[in-house]
Design a protein around this motif. Structure first.
Motif, PDB file in Angstrom:
ATOM      1  N   PRO A 155       0.800  -1.234   0.000  1.00  0.00           N
ATOM      2  CA  PRO A 155       0.000   0.000   0.000  1.00  0.00           C
ATOM      3  C   PRO A 155       0.831   1.280   0.000  1.00  0.00           C
ATOM      4  O   PRO A 155       0.284   2.365  -0.189  1.00  0.00           O
ATOM      5  N   LEU A 156       2.154   1.159   0.200  1.00  0.00           N
ATOM      6  CA  LEU A 156       2.999   2.347   0.334  1.00  0.00           C
ATOM      7  C   LEU A 156       3.768   2.685  -0.938  1.00  0.00           C
ATOM      8  O   LEU A 156       4.555   3.638  -0.935  1.00  0.00           O
ATOM      9  N   ILE A 157       3.554   1.959  -2.017  1.00  0.00           N
ATOM     10  CA  ILE A 157       4.424   2.142  -3.176  1.00  0.00           C
ATOM     11  C   ILE A 157       4.257   3.512  -3.841  1.00  0.00           C
ATOM     12  O   ILE A 157       5.167   3.969  -4.543  1.00  0.00           O
ATOM     13  N   TYR A 158       3.127   4.172  -3.634  1.00  0.00           N
ATOM     14  CA  TYR A 158       2.948   5.508  -4.211  1.00  0.00           C
ATOM     15  C   TYR A 158       3.443   6.605  -3.266  1.00  0.00           C
ATOM     16  O   TYR A 158       3.291   7.797  -3.549  1.00  0.00           O
ATOM     17  N   ARG A 159       4.010   6.171  -2.173  1.00  0.00           N
ATOM     18  CA  ARG A 159       4.684   7.085  -1.242  1.00  0.00           C
ATOM     19  C   ARG A 159       6.077   6.497  -1.015  1.00  0.00           C
ATOM     20  O   ARG A 159       6.357   5.875   0.010  1.00  0.00           O
ATOM     21  N   PRO A 160       6.973   6.667  -1.989  1.00  0.00           N
ATOM     22  CA  PRO A 160       8.250   5.935  -2.041  1.00  0.00           C
ATOM     23  C   PRO A 160       9.089   6.018  -0.773  1.00  0.00           C
ATOM     24  O   PRO A 160       9.715   5.025  -0.381  1.00  0.00           O
ATOM     25  N   GLU A 161       9.115   7.180  -0.126  1.00  0.00           N
ATOM     26  CA  GLU A 161       9.934   7.300   1.079  1.00  0.00           C
ATOM     27  C   GLU A 161       9.411   6.414   2.204  1.00  0.00           C
ATOM     28  O   GLU A 161      10.186   5.784   2.931  1.00  0.00           O
ATOM     29  N   ARG A 162       8.097   6.342   2.347  1.00  0.00           N
ATOM     30  CA  ARG A 162       7.512   5.475   3.378  1.00  0.00           C
ATOM     31  C   ARG A 162       7.704   4.006   3.016  1.00  0.00           C
ATOM     32  O   ARG A 162       7.957   3.172   3.895  1.00  0.00           O
ATOM     33  N   TRP A 163       7.596   3.690   1.722  1.00  0.00           N
ATOM     34  CA  TRP A 163       7.832   2.306   1.290  1.00  0.00           C
ATOM     35  C   TRP A 163       9.258   1.889   1.622  1.00  0.00           C
ATOM     36  O   TRP A 163       9.491   0.806   2.176  1.00  0.00           O
ATOM     37  N   GLN A 164      10.205   2.770   1.293  1.00  0.00           N
ATOM     38  CA  GLN A 164      11.611   2.469   1.560  1.00  0.00           C
ATOM     39  C   GLN A 164      11.864   2.323   3.055  1.00  0.00           C
ATOM     40  O   GLN A 164      12.557   1.394   3.493  1.00  0.00           O
ATOM     41  N   GLN A 165      11.282   3.213   3.849  1.00  0.00           N
ATOM     42  CA  GLN A 165      11.464   3.153   5.299  1.00  0.00           C
ATOM     43  C   GLN A 165      10.880   1.863   5.869  1.00  0.00           C
ATOM     44  O   GLN A 165      11.458   1.251   6.774  1.00  0.00           O
ATOM     45  N   TYR A 166       9.734   1.430   5.349  1.00  0.00           N
ATOM     46  CA  TYR A 166       9.109   0.191   5.824  1.00  0.00           C
ATOM     47  C   TYR A 166      10.033  -0.994   5.576  1.00  0.00           C
ATOM     48  O   TYR A 166      10.254  -1.821   6.470  1.00  0.00           O
TER      49      TYR A 166
END
Length: 381
Positions: A155-166
């Motif tokens: 669900p975070l792929i359109y918010r790349p920074e949050r995806w990377q942090q996860y």
């Protein structure tokens, strides 16, 4: 007894909870990491108390009872306790079913091999496949190559920074710190961490241990690197594929082909956005090859082994061995120049082997990534 194991964040708990919702059997669900009152130790005695209550519930129900023990690796001496309790239930023919879940593959393997031989059936979950990510989250093929198969991150792929942090915090750091360093008595944790960082950067590439040592700040030796690479592989993070040589002695001496076991582990620290990664032909080629290799490692049966092959200037991306049968696989992403002369040379060296091209000019990626590795052997029986 059923044991559900696999890397963190691959849906083990969700799978069992959904199954519990669909059964009429009364159940008890307990987590090994749940808080307990002060003064109570989560050890074999604590586990025994929970088990005895489940026995009582089984005796009082016409359907029996189902005991689910999640995060069991957090319970001290769990495997010895489960062995004694399970054997007693089987002897007395109690109608108590047990499901065990663990998110630390290394600790689960250790506990199961020490005490539980012959007493369980294993369901091994891995990172999700392309069809699963496509159906659940609408992933395109290129999105799957870049973002990988961790459902919690989807669900975070359109918010790349949050995806990377996860990926960095919930998966990479947690796996390395909790599952390897804290529990496997790693003497050089900085070395292991840096090995993963370099390994994920050079995924789908053959790198000598000598070259690896030259890039590491915290120096070790070849034996230490090989053992740490084995730990990372068994934790579901980074594998070191060995060269196929038809001779086990020569195989063990080979340089490893580094391979992330989910392509998202390669892109989480690469510094490329999705668009930048697609534009870099060389990087994208390695990424696609990594996704194919991870699929082979994650979807095969235990008796299907994955290697690479090289006799300069010839090379084959992946070799599958199933008993005496061999399948040589060349990956062609269309993003970097590759020839398939390695397949012909391998066939010349091993005439009974089958060969396959995956991607441009061969089996389409969507088809290949939708089929378990064993299909390519059983389909020809």
């Amino acid at each position: 007894m059923i044991v559900v194991t696999g890397p963190r964040q691959t849906g083990k708990t969700t799978l069992v909870q959904q199954a519990l919702e669909q059964t009429d059997i009364p159940s008890t669900y307990v987590r090994g990491d749940q808080p307990v009152p002060a003064g109570i130790n989560k050890d074999s005695l604590w586990l025994e108390q929970i088990w005895k209550q489940a026995r009582k519930d089984a005796e009082e129900s016409e359907f029996g009872h189902l005991l689910v023990l999640d995060e069991i690796q957090r319970i001290r001496e769990w495997s010895s306790a489960v062995k004694v309790l399970w054997d007693a239930d089987r002897f007395h023919k109690r109608n108590l079913r047990v499901i065990i879940l663990g998110s630390s593959p290394l600790m689960m393997q250790k506990g199961l091999s020490e005490s539980m031989a012959g007493r369980f059936e294993t369901i091994r979950l891995t990172q999700w496949s392309y069809p699963e990510m496509s159906e659940a989250f609408g992933f395109t093929l290129d999105q799957y190559f870049y973002f990988g198969g961790y459902p919690g991150a989807a669900p975070l792929i359109y918010r790349p920074e949050r995806w990377q942090q996860y990926l960095q915090s919930a998966i990479i750091e947690t796996n390395i710190e909790r599952d390897i360093i804290e529990r496997m008595e790693v003497r050089k944790p900085a070395l292991l961490k840096q090995l993963f960082e370099i390994g994920s950067e050079f995924s789908a590439q053959i790198v000598s241990y000598r070259n690896l040592l030259g890039q590491l700040d915290d120096k070790g030796n070849v034996t230490t690197l090989a053992s740490y690479l084995d730990l990372l592989g068994r934790a579901g993070l980074l594998a070191g594929l060995q060269k196929y040589a038809g001779n086990i002695v020569r195989v063990k001496r080979s340089e490893p082909k580094l391979l992330v076991l989910d392509s998202g582990l390669m892109t989480a620290n690469c510094g490329y956005t999705f668009e930048q990664a697609r534009a870099d032909r060389s990087f994208w080629g390695h990424l696609v090859e990594s996704a194919v290799g991870a699929h082979l490692c994650n979807s095969g049966l235990p008796n299907i082994k994955v290697y690479y092959w090289r006799e300069p200037p010839h090379e084959v991306d992946f070799i599958l061995q199933y008993g005496q049968r061999l399948l040589a696989i060349e990956v062609k992403s269309g993003r970097r120049k590759r020839n398939v002369s390695g397949l012909a040379k391998f066939k010349e060296r091993f005439p009974s082997a089958d060969t396959m091209i995956v991607g441009t000019g061969g089996v389409p990626f969507k088809e290949f990534l939708s089929i378990p590795a064993q299909h390519w052997f059983h389909g020809n029986d």
